[in-house]
Design a protein around this motif. Sequence first.
Motif, PDB file in Angstrom:
ATOM      1  N   ASP A  35     -28.084  54.020  41.574  1.00 18.08           N
ATOM      2  CA  ASP A  35     -28.211  53.531  40.205  1.00 18.08           C
ATOM      3  C   ASP A  35     -29.489  52.698  40.085  1.00 18.08           C
ATOM      4  N   PRO A  36     -30.465  53.170  39.298  1.00 17.53           N
ATOM      5  CA  PRO A  36     -31.722  52.425  39.203  1.00 17.53           C
ATOM      6  C   PRO A  36     -31.567  51.051  38.556  1.00 17.53           C
ATOM      7  N   GLY A  37     -30.475  50.818  37.857  1.00 15.24           N
ATOM      8  CA  GLY A  37     -30.254  49.533  37.216  1.00 15.24           C
ATOM      9  C   GLY A  37     -29.509  48.534  38.077  1.00 15.24           C
ATOM     10  N   PRO A  71     -31.289  62.005  43.022  1.00 20.81           N
ATOM     11  CA  PRO A  71     -32.262  60.912  42.940  1.00 20.81           C
ATOM     12  C   PRO A  71     -31.720  59.627  43.584  1.00 20.81           C
ATOM     13  N   TYR A  72     -32.610  58.920  44.238  1.00 17.20           N
ATOM     14  CA  TYR A  72     -32.301  57.615  44.830  1.00 17.20           C
ATOM     15  C   TYR A  72     -33.459  56.683  44.530  1.00 17.20           C
ATOM     16  N   TYR A  73     -33.164  55.402  44.591  1.00 24.06           N
ATOM     17  CA  TYR A  73     -34.133  54.369  44.263  1.00 24.06           C
ATOM     18  C   TYR A  73     -34.188  53.412  45.452  1.00 24.06           C
ATOM     19  N   VAL A  74     -35.393  53.239  45.995  1.00 29.22           N
ATOM     20  CA  VAL A  74     -35.542  52.578  47.285  1.00 29.22           C
ATOM     21  C   VAL A  74     -36.369  51.305  47.165  1.00 29.22           C
ATOM     22  N   SER A  75     -35.893  50.268  47.837  1.00 30.92           N
ATOM     23  CA  SER A  75     -36.674  49.058  48.043  1.00 30.92           C
ATOM     24  C   SER A  75     -36.811  48.867  49.543  1.00 30.92           C
TER      25      SER A  75
END
Length: 117
Positions: A27-29, A14-18
């Motif tokens: 790290d989503p935090g 999983p990755y969190y993208v802006s």
Amino acid sequence: MANDYDESYYARKPYYVSVQAGSILEDPGAAAYELAITANEEELNRLQELMEEYATNDERQAFHFASTPFSSASDRQINSAVDGLLVDIYRLLYELGNSETKQHISTMGLFPEGRLE
């Protein structure tokens, strides 16, 4: 034919993208993000390349407008390369995205109906 990559290269994480911030986080935090995806290293590298190219072209575009504010080129002509990259980024994010990411991107109006998959 043997391949040069081990299994971890193809393992999805999983990755969190802006897109706005140009960041891809594990790290989503760690920072604000807009979209969640699951990608392997190859897919992640492709996304990073697109986002770097987008940032470079966005800077180039800003410089153009600052240095030639009365240019005869239309905004549409100048923006087309940047817009094309943005569409490519969101198309890849849609492919890699979780259900919430896919739903969000499908409501953005970037793609004609049925053109995402």
